[in-house]
Design an enzyme around this catalytic site. Structure first.
Site, PDB file in Angstrom:
ATOM      1  N   TYR A  42       0.869  -1.171   0.000  1.00  0.00           N
ATOM      2  CA  TYR A  42       0.000   0.000   0.000  1.00  0.00           C
ATOM      3  C   TYR A  42       0.907   1.221   0.000  1.00  0.00           C
ATOM      4  CZ  TYR A  42      -2.868   3.778   1.841  1.00  0.00           C
ATOM      5  OH  TYR A  42      -3.493   4.986   2.005  1.00  0.00           O
TER       6      TYR A  42
ATOM      7  N   GLU B 153      -3.777   7.517  -3.418  1.00  0.00           N
ATOM      8  CA  GLU B 153      -3.477   6.166  -2.929  1.00  0.00           C
ATOM      9  C   GLU B 153      -3.231   5.207  -4.080  1.00  0.00           C
ATOM     10  OE1 GLU B 153      -6.000   5.184   1.138  1.00  0.00           O
ATOM     11  OE2 GLU B 153      -6.856   4.704  -0.799  1.00  0.00           O
TER      12      GLU B 153
END
Ligand code: GDP
Ligand code: MN
Length: 378
Positions: free
Chosen positions: A100, A188
């Site tokens: 991530y 993101e």
């Protein structure tokens, strides 16, 4: 402002962040035709919310027929209130590990906080709650030069191998450039995937932008998806009113964002439920009040309307004239509770009185009255 994954991927590409191949399509047949060259295909709902995988909106397919069938299943799905009318087909990447990588405008740190984890994928929200230490953080300050060594060391906490680390460093730098130069508030990549042959690829992207900076970025503003906002919010934006739809029964017209927030809090405090946030702004002209009323009156949930004006730059006589204008343009059958104090208060009130309306001084009293009007306990 939010954008779809395919729009985020377009930006990733433009800023040099590697992504797997993809095409956005609007029908199952188009999905099949767009993916004939790929042996494994990911078929993905494009909706302005996360958690699509868990909601069944991300499916793997291994033949053109299967792509078409999976796309048919996904089109028309409702994911958290969003209907799927666009699908992304991607050349599925084999995944060795899901990382991530994200960044957020961090008011508390007064900078841009990077977040990184080697446990990326669909469970990142759970991870943030259950094991926050598994998410590494580093705050960058836009007015300082980026220190590559520090950034590389940070990335090394989750990404191993010199080649992968260098790819991640380039990607993080590009994401940071994208973030700053578009006035994003969140960016993101999840999963930021490692493939078995050592490539780091963005397989999903999410970017939010600061609404108040969109005027500086017409190309970003043009990415706006009307489904993000209710019809009321769209009309309000066109009329230069700051408006947010809420779920309750009390329509609110207030001058100033701070007073509007305080008004909503007080309505809640006394047991009522606001239908909207609405700031008619500082120098209100009468037409703005009429526009605001027309938007609020279209909401069938609204059972009474509170007008709360503390006149500073806003003049009470303008507001009163706006109300009279609105009464000429619209049929107002709902109870109106008006609190009107401040600049030109006496003129405002006499205009209202001449039209058979009255105004209150005290805000608490006005709020109790409007709650009583919707049948709630005061
Ligand atoms: P989200 O659930 O809305 O975040 O949607 P994502 O695009 O992140 O997809 C959910 C999950 O599907 C990812 O975490 C991956 O595990 C999987 N996935 C997405 N794209 C690919 C791909 O190209 N290859 C493989 N093998 N899995 C993928
Ligand atoms: Mn994702």
């Amino acid at each position: 402002m939010k954008i779809h994954e395919y729009q985020a991927r377009d930006l990733f590409r433009r800023y040099g962040i590697p992504v797997n191949n993809y095409t956005m399509v609007r029908s199952p047949g188009e999905a099949r035709r767009a993916s004939t060259n790929w042996s494994q295909v990911v078929v993905k709902a494009q909706v302005l919310t996360g958690g699509r995988g868990k909601a069944g909106g991300v499916k793997l397919a291994e033949s053109p027929e299967e792509v078409e069938a999976k796309a048919s299943e996904i089109f028309g799905m409702d994911i958290k209130g969003f209907k799927v009318d666009r699908i992304l087909v991607c050349d599925a990447a084999p995944i060795a590990k899901e990382h991530y990588l994200g960044m957020i405008l961090d008011r508390a740190c007064q900078g841009v906080t990077l977040m990184l984890s080697d446990q990326g994928g669909v469970d990142i929200e759970d991870l943030a709650a259950s094991n926050p230490d598994a998410i590494h953080k580093l705050t960058l300050f836009p007015h300082q030069e980026l220190d590559e060594k520090t950034l590389k060391k940070f990335l090394g906490q989750s990404i191993s191998g010199e080649a992968q680390l260098n790819q991640a460093l380039d990607a993080a730098k590009s994401l940071y450039t994208l973030f700053l130069s578009t006035d994003a508030s969140l960016a993101e990549i999840n999963p930021y995937a490692l493939t078995p042959d050592g490539k780091m690829l963005a397989l999903d992207g999410k970017i939010n932008f600061d609404e108040n900076a969109l005027f500086r970025h017409p190309e970003i503003a043009s990415l706006r998806n009307p489904e993000e906002d209710s019809e009321d919010e769209i009309e309000a934006r066109e009329k230069n009113l700051s408006f947010v739809s809420l779920r309750g029964s009390i329509g609110c017209i207030v001058n100033g964002a701070g007073l509007a927030m305080a008004t909503l809090d007080l309505i809640k405090h006394y047991g009522g439920d606001p239908a909207n946030f609405l700031d008619v702004g500082g120098s209100s002209n009468p037409q703005k009040v009429a526009d605001a009323l027309s938007i609020i009156l279209r909401n069938p949930k609204v059972k009474a309307i509170l007008i709360n004006i503390f006149g500073g730059i806003t003049r009470c006589d303008d507001i009163a004239n706006g109300l009279l204008l609105a009464r000429k343009q619209l049929t107002i059958e709902l109870p109106l509770v008006i609190r009107l104090v401040g600049t030109n208060q006496a003129q405002g009130r006499s205009i209202l009185e001449s039209a058979g309306l009255s105004a209150k001084d005290d805000l608490d009293e006005a709020i109790k009255a409007v709650i009583a009007a919707v049948g709630g306990k005061p």
